[in-house]
Design an enzyme around this catalytic site. Structure first.
Site, PDB file in Angstrom:
ATOM      1  N   LYS A 207     -19.088  14.607  16.755  1.00 29.55           N
ATOM      2  CA  LYS A 207     -19.982  15.422  16.530  1.00 29.55           C
ATOM      3  C   LYS A 207     -21.679  14.929  16.503  1.00 29.55           C
ATOM      4  CE  LYS A 207     -16.168  17.469  15.862  1.00 29.55           C
ATOM      5  NZ  LYS A 207     -15.592  18.727  16.603  1.00 29.55           N
TER       6      LYS A 207
HETATM    7  C1  PLP Z   1     -14.083  19.062  15.978  1.00 27.53           C
HETATM    8  C2  PLP Z   1     -14.012  20.439  15.675  1.00 27.53           C
HETATM    9  C3  PLP Z   1     -13.383  21.022  14.802  1.00 27.53           C
HETATM   10  C4  PLP Z   1     -12.796  20.216  13.689  1.00 27.53           C
HETATM   11  O1  PLP Z   1     -13.702  19.125  13.126  1.00 27.53           O
HETATM   12  P1  PLP Z   1     -12.955  18.101  12.166  1.00 27.53           P
HETATM   13  O2  PLP Z   1     -13.858  17.630  11.447  1.00 27.53           O
HETATM   14  O3  PLP Z   1     -12.250  17.158  13.490  1.00 27.53           O
HETATM   15  O4  PLP Z   1     -11.643  18.508  11.338  1.00 27.53           O
HETATM   16  C5  PLP Z   1     -13.453  22.392  14.440  1.00 27.53           C
HETATM   17  N1  PLP Z   1     -13.997  23.163  15.529  1.00 27.53           N
HETATM   18  C6  PLP Z   1     -14.538  22.790  16.716  1.00 27.53           C
HETATM   19  C7  PLP Z   1     -14.839  23.787  17.638  1.00 27.53           C
HETATM   20  C8  PLP Z   1     -14.410  21.392  16.833  1.00 27.53           C
HETATM   21  O5  PLP Z   1     -15.326  20.970  18.085  1.00 27.53           O
END
Ligand code: PLP
Length: 427
Positions: A207
């Site tokens: 992210k």
């Molecule tokens: C990565 C992601 C998640 C989940 O996040 P985590 O921290 O990996 O649990 C949820 N929604 C979207 C759209 C994502 O890209």
């Protein structure tokens, strides 16, 4: 010399770049002494837990306060992941067995699996040319068993929120914004994640900002925040939260069986420093995005970019290019890989509902739970139900845009993509 010409690397020509693009871990690549020393401070204090220890630094509250200030939100809660944030958001809204939740056909698995793990049933809405949820499809998919709509600004482009909010308020349905991939995206000047009832954030490695893992929930509603705190901490509200936010609900009447999604102080320490770096990170990412887009437009007049309902609000972490066909996209990606540019399809070019767990309606529970609820309108999934998503995802290729690109990188990428475009005779 004419740029954007020459033999393709995939045919044995010289690659446009001599090394691959920077890896797509923007926050992690920005990590430095600041994160290291804040995490070390927590460890030296021997207090990695946010609620007690020999010398608790209060870093979890510090992070939440920083997020509240930037986002202009009264209530932010740090949790363990983006998936945890989605679970907490839904349980805070009271969603569970017997409920349906709408999510977009184009998203990461987690958005839809979190709905199932909350014991609710996902319903998929089609997307528009931004690859984000199309409010026009809500009329078709929403019935009176739908309790919430989760929108997802996919890789850096805002969702067209006005018609979604208008629909949701008319039908009295909650809106969750899953901004896991798009921290910093804006829609008409407002941060994504601050427009609906709850915004959910992820700080996983891929992210924009990261501590390896981590997440957060943001809301303006004290009733939702109270339940979010409780669900994330075994149904309880600890004194720290009560004092800080003036929470007066009593365990006797308000406690329920929750879980543990508490953020550690080490995670919060790293994220507090990452949050400080967000403006600089986003500014350089966006500048590179603009230069790449302008350069490509100049070299390839027929190029079609992914749409956006508010281009000023794009963060620019990826640039979506729509190719004429899935086959052209496959050839394009193979050729760009050879040029060391590495464009890619999102999630293998497949809408999320085509994953076997949805097509076969499988949760971790026995039998067809939670799909076995006696809904008035049972939910079915089939290929062809979200035609725009099914049309666009296999032929939209994404160029990762790093904050760290130099002018020379940008020029090489533009030339390399133009060379591939001409060499493959696309469009
Ligand atoms: C990565 C992601 C998640 C989940 O996040 P985590 O921290 O990996 O649990 C949820 N929604 C979207 C759209 C994502 O890209």
């Amino acid at each position: 010399m004419k740029t954007g010409t020459g033999k393709l690397a995939i045919d044995g020509g010289k690659p446009a770049r001599c090394k691959p693009l920077p890896p797509n871990y923007p926050g992690a690549l920005m990590m430095g002494e600041e994160e290291a020393s804040r995490a070390a401070e927590v460890i030296r204090a021997r207090s990695p837990f946010r609620f007690y220890g020999p010398d608790v630094r209060g870093t979890g509250f510090e992070l939440e306060e920083m997020m509240e200030k930037t986002l202009g939100m009264p209530y932010v809660l740090g949790v363990t992941s983006g998936t945890a944030a989605l679970m907490v958001a839904m349980k805070a809204l009271g969603i569970g067995y017997g409920d349906k939740v709408v999510c977009p056909a184009v998203t990461f698995l987690a958005t839809a699996t979190a709905i199932v793990c909350c014991n609710a049933v996902p319903v998929f809405a089609d997307v528009d040319d931004s690859l984000n949820m199309d409010a026009k499809d809500l009329e078709r998919v929403v019935d009176d068993e739908v309790r919430a709509i989760i929108v997802v600004p996919i890789v850096g482009v805002p969702v067209n929120m006005d018609p979604i909010m208008e629909f949701a308020s008319r039908r009295n349905i909650a809106v969750i914004e899953d901004v896991a991939q798009s921290c910093g995206v804006r829609y008409k000047g407002r941060y994504a994640g601050t427009i609906g009832d709850v915004g959910t954030y992820s700080f996983q490695m891929n992210k924009i900002l990261t501590a390896g893992e981590g997440g957060a929930v943001a809301t303006r509603r004290l009733d939702v925040f109270d339940r979010a705190i409780r669900f994330h901490d075994q149904g309880l509200v600890r004194a720290g939260f009560r004092e800080r936010y003036g929470i007066t609900s009593t365990d006797d009447t308000a406690a329920f069986a929750g879980q543990n999604y508490r953020m550690s102080e080490i995670t919060a320490a790293v994220l507090a420093e990452q949050w400080r770096k967000m403006p600089a990170l986003l500014a350089s990412t966006r500048a590179n995005y603009d230069r790449l887009r302008d350069g490509l437009r100049a070299q390839i007049p027929s190029i079609v970019f992914r749409g956006s309902p508010d281009p000023a609000g794009d963060i620019g972490c990826t640039l979506g290019i729509v190719l004429p066909s899935a086959e052209a996209a496959q050839r394009f990606n193979a050729a760009t890989a050879a040029e060391n540019i590495g464009t890619f399809l999102l999630y293998g070019g497949k809408p999320v509902f085509t994953n076997p767990c949805f097509m076969h309606k499988r949760s971790a529970d026995r039998g067809p739970f939670p799909w076995d609820f006696p809904f008035k309108n049972p939910v079915e999934y089939r290929v062809g139900m979200c035609p725009t998503a099914e049309n666009l995802t296999p032929r939209t290729t994404f160029l990762p845009v790093s904050h760290s690109l130099t002018n020379a990188d940008v020029a090489e990428i533009v030339d390399g993509l133009a060379k591939v475009w001409r060499g493959l005779e696309i469009g």
